[in-house]
Motif scaffolding. Sequence first.
Motif, PDB file in Angstrom:
ATOM      1  N   ARG A 140      18.342  63.912  60.810  1.00 59.88           N
ATOM      2  CA  ARG A 140      19.617  63.890  60.089  1.00 59.88           C
ATOM      3  C   ARG A 140      20.748  63.772  61.099  1.00 59.88           C
ATOM      4  N   VAL A 141      21.550  62.738  60.954  1.00 59.74           N
ATOM      5  CA  VAL A 141      22.673  62.495  61.864  1.00 59.74           C
ATOM      6  C   VAL A 141      23.943  62.558  61.022  1.00 59.74           C
ATOM      7  N   ALA A 142      24.763  63.598  61.245  1.00 56.35           N
ATOM      8  CA  ALA A 142      26.000  63.802  60.491  1.00 56.35           C
ATOM      9  C   ALA A 142      27.182  63.691  61.440  1.00 56.35           C
ATOM     10  N   ASN A 143      28.318  63.273  60.875  1.00 57.23           N
ATOM     11  CA  ASN A 143      29.518  63.115  61.700  1.00 57.23           C
ATOM     12  C   ASN A 143      30.754  63.375  60.865  1.00 57.23           C
ATOM     13  N   THR A 144      31.826  63.717  61.563  1.00 54.54           N
ATOM     14  CA  THR A 144      33.141  63.803  60.930  1.00 54.54           C
ATOM     15  C   THR A 144      33.836  62.452  61.094  1.00 54.54           C
ATOM     16  N   GLY A 145      35.095  62.393  60.691  1.00 54.19           N
ATOM     17  CA  GLY A 145      35.853  61.156  60.887  1.00 54.19           C
ATOM     18  C   GLY A 145      35.739  60.214  59.708  1.00 54.19           C
ATOM     19  N   ALA A 146      35.439  58.957  59.992  1.00 49.90           N
ATOM     20  CA  ALA A 146      35.413  57.926  58.955  1.00 49.90           C
ATOM     21  C   ALA A 146      34.272  58.166  57.977  1.00 49.90           C
ATOM     22  N   VAL A 147      34.551  57.926  56.689  1.00 52.22           N
ATOM     23  CA  VAL A 147      33.567  58.105  55.622  1.00 52.22           C
ATOM     24  C   VAL A 147      32.837  56.783  55.398  1.00 52.22           C
ATOM     25  N   LEU A 148      31.519  56.860  55.263  1.00 53.31           N
ATOM     26  CA  LEU A 148      30.694  55.688  54.966  1.00 53.31           C
ATOM     27  C   LEU A 148      30.192  55.824  53.527  1.00 53.31           C
ATOM     28  N   ASP A 149      30.706  54.968  52.621  1.00 49.56           N
ATOM     29  CA  ASP A 149      30.271  55.053  51.224  1.00 49.56           C
ATOM     30  C   ASP A 149      29.019  54.208  51.003  1.00 49.56           C
ATOM     31  N   ALA A 150      28.503  54.283  49.770  1.00 48.70           N
ATOM     32  CA  ALA A 150      27.239  53.592  49.444  1.00 48.70           C
ATOM     33  C   ALA A 150      27.373  52.083  49.547  1.00 48.70           C
ATOM     34  N   ARG A 151      28.523  51.536  49.130  1.00 48.69           N
ATOM     35  CA  ARG A 151      28.696  50.084  49.188  1.00 48.69           C
ATOM     36  C   ARG A 151      28.699  49.591  50.628  1.00 48.69           C
ATOM     37  N   GLN A 152      29.451  50.264  51.510  1.00 44.42           N
ATOM     38  CA  GLN A 152      29.477  49.885  52.920  1.00 44.42           C
ATOM     39  C   GLN A 152      28.103  50.048  53.563  1.00 44.42           C
ATOM     40  N   PHE A 153      27.404  51.135  53.190  1.00 42.83           N
ATOM     41  CA  PHE A 153      26.068  51.356  53.735  1.00 42.83           C
ATOM     42  C   PHE A 153      25.123  50.216  53.351  1.00 42.83           C
ATOM     43  N   ALA A 154      25.171  49.788  52.074  1.00 38.87           N
ATOM     44  CA  ALA A 154      24.302  48.690  51.628  1.00 38.87           C
ATOM     45  C   ALA A 154      24.659  47.391  52.343  1.00 38.87           C
ATOM     46  N   GLN A 155      25.960  47.142  52.532  1.00 42.11           N
ATOM     47  CA  GLN A 155      26.375  45.922  53.226  1.00 42.11           C
ATOM     48  C   GLN A 155      25.906  45.932  54.683  1.00 42.11           C
ATOM     49  N   MET A 156      26.037  47.057  55.350  1.00 44.15           N
ATOM     50  CA  MET A 156      25.626  47.135  56.753  1.00 44.15           C
ATOM     51  C   MET A 156      24.115  46.991  56.901  1.00 44.15           C
ATOM     52  N   CYS A 157      23.369  47.619  55.989  1.00 39.85           N
ATOM     53  CA  CYS A 157      21.909  47.495  56.068  1.00 39.85           C
ATOM     54  C   CYS A 157      21.446  46.076  55.770  1.00 39.85           C
ATOM     55  N   ALA A 158      22.255  45.319  55.009  1.00 42.16           N
ATOM     56  CA  ALA A 158      21.913  43.925  54.714  1.00 42.16           C
ATOM     57  C   ALA A 158      22.547  42.966  55.694  1.00 42.16           C
ATOM     58  N   ALA A 159      23.252  43.474  56.722  1.00 50.59           N
ATOM     59  CA  ALA A 159      23.910  42.640  57.735  1.00 50.59           C
ATOM     60  C   ALA A 159      24.931  41.723  57.111  1.00 50.59           C
ATOM     61  N   GLN A 160      25.689  42.233  56.093  1.00 51.33           N
ATOM     62  CA  GLN A 160      26.749  41.452  55.466  1.00 51.33           C
ATOM     63  C   GLN A 160      28.086  41.839  56.081  1.00 51.33           C
ATOM     64  N   PRO A 161      29.037  40.883  56.193  1.00 51.09           N
ATOM     65  CA  PRO A 161      30.345  41.202  56.768  1.00 51.09           C
ATOM     66  C   PRO A 161      31.097  42.196  55.900  1.00 51.09           C
ATOM     67  N   ARG A 162      31.828  43.080  56.548  1.00 49.58           N
ATOM     68  CA  ARG A 162      32.661  44.024  55.824  1.00 49.58           C
ATOM     69  C   ARG A 162      34.031  43.413  55.588  1.00 49.58           C
ATOM     70  N   ALA A 163      34.567  43.640  54.381  1.00 54.34           N
ATOM     71  CA  ALA A 163      35.810  42.968  54.001  1.00 54.34           C
ATOM     72  C   ALA A 163      36.992  43.406  54.853  1.00 54.34           C
ATOM     73  N   GLU A 164      36.995  44.700  55.279  1.00 52.58           N
ATOM     74  CA  GLU A 164      38.189  45.184  55.974  1.00 52.58           C
ATOM     75  C   GLU A 164      38.367  44.585  57.362  1.00 52.58           C
ATOM     76  N   ASP A 165      37.301  44.284  58.070  1.00 53.09           N
ATOM     77  CA  ASP A 165      37.465  43.709  59.404  1.00 53.09           C
ATOM     78  C   ASP A 165      36.594  42.485  59.617  1.00 53.09           C
ATOM     79  N   SER A 166      35.848  42.062  58.553  1.00 54.77           N
ATOM     80  CA  SER A 166      35.005  40.861  58.611  1.00 54.77           C
ATOM     81  C   SER A 166      33.969  40.929  59.714  1.00 54.77           C
ATOM     82  N   ARG A 167      33.596  42.143  60.158  1.00 52.11           N
ATOM     83  CA  ARG A 167      32.533  42.304  61.150  1.00 52.11           C
ATOM     84  C   ARG A 167      31.243  42.680  60.460  1.00 52.11           C
TER      85      ARG A 167
END
Length: 502
Positions: free
Chosen positions: A429-456
């Motif tokens: 289990r890896v937990a952190n403070t700071g920026a929140v990672l929601d389910a939509r962003q998590f699914a996009q990152m796991c699928a290697a899809q660009p994120r809308a906020e920074d297109s990375r």
Amino acid sequence: MSVADAMLTRAQTVRRLRWSYRFKVPLALSAVALAAGVAVATTTYLLVYRFVEANAVAQTQRLARTLARSLVQPVLSNDVWQAFQTVRAAALAPDSRDSAPLQIVVVDSLGEVFVALDPQAHPLGSSATRLPAPLAAAARWVQTVNPGSDAYIHEDEASNSLIAAERLIGEEETLVGGVIVQQEYGITRAQAREVAKRLAALGAGAIMLIAGIGWVGGRRMIRPLEKLRAAMQAVPAADVRPTVAEVSRLNDEVGDLGNAFLSMMDEIDAKRELEREMLQAERMASIGRLTAGIAHEVNNPLGGMLHAIQNRRLRGGVDEATERTLALLERGLDQIHSTVNALLNEARRELHELREDDLHDLYLLLHPEAQSVDCALEWRVQAPVARALPSVPVRQVLLNLTLNAIAAAGRGGRVQVLGEAADAAWRVRVANTGAVLDARQFAQMCAAQPRAEDSRTGLGLWITARILHTVGGRLELSAAPPAGFVTELIAAFPTFASDTPR
């Protein structure tokens, strides 16, 4: 430019014109409807015309035969008035008004006119030879002793009329005279034009209706092809699988084409995935070779300096201040040596079970990274007891998740890494403070899809998920992070008995 060159250029231009099936199929159906309408109208007109012709022949013969039976007695008794009344009544009969005879002439046995429908044109007692040629020919047939047939019928093309003749036979089969009937053959030109106009009007309406239905039907037939064409043009910029799947459900050749296109897309995706994995493996191999070279170059002078410290101690005469200095130098050089060995182990692909040394090496790599951004790293990870784990994927997953958590926590943040054993599994289990990672962003990152906020693209989580999938594990986003943390990722590894072959 000559005329021949101009015609050749025009022909080439016409050949280059590209008509879409969106217009070809509806136009073809409309053209078929037009041709069918014209064929039906023409056939109907010809059938009507032939029917009227046959009806005219039968009616003319029937009229001549009826008059022949009715005029025998008036001609024998020389009753001209009764014969004229009979002829006039036949011409004005209700069933003859639509096709009134042009002329009726009755001749006697001497070949003279006995009575006529038009007495002024054919006076009483005039010779039958003075009649118009078609009527005179019929009168000659009446006077023939053995005519060869019981009835006379002739078509006069000049007047577009039919001429029928019947003999007047008295008692003992004596020739009393004959009756000649001239009637219009078929329909007149005016009637033909009227029929043609009505058929044209009705045919035009029917053709327009059928052509409209054909156009609409053709557009509906071609719509799946349009969707498939648009989907092919949109690949790979858009996700066209739902559209192609809708087309592939059709039970026809277009559906087969959609299924073939889906299969081709699956093969292309598999090829791209294989290419990505090969590229990743090549990169990791390159990093391993580079790291091994760096470690070799660093370890050589480190070994020399550590040997120098040992030699100085062996010679003796080391005071307390010098011993503290040598100890400080030795601890620093040992830390550098441990860090380089940890980096070297991370780059190697040797297959061995996870050990405490591997986890300690990871901590030595990650702790300076957390200190550089003033991030508190809580590391409570121990290798499972009596259960085995592959060292390389575990180290890679822990390294990626912890580095991502440190980056998300930022300066002054906190990161917690905990390891726990479960049934046939080991979870981190890896937990952190700071920026929140929601389910939509998590699914996009796991699928290697660009994120809308920074297109990375979050390749770190994608690679981590791929590694876990390869070893049979999974990566999850916790719905309830620990108190004081905003995001928690859970990496589950399947474990096996330490003596189980892999």
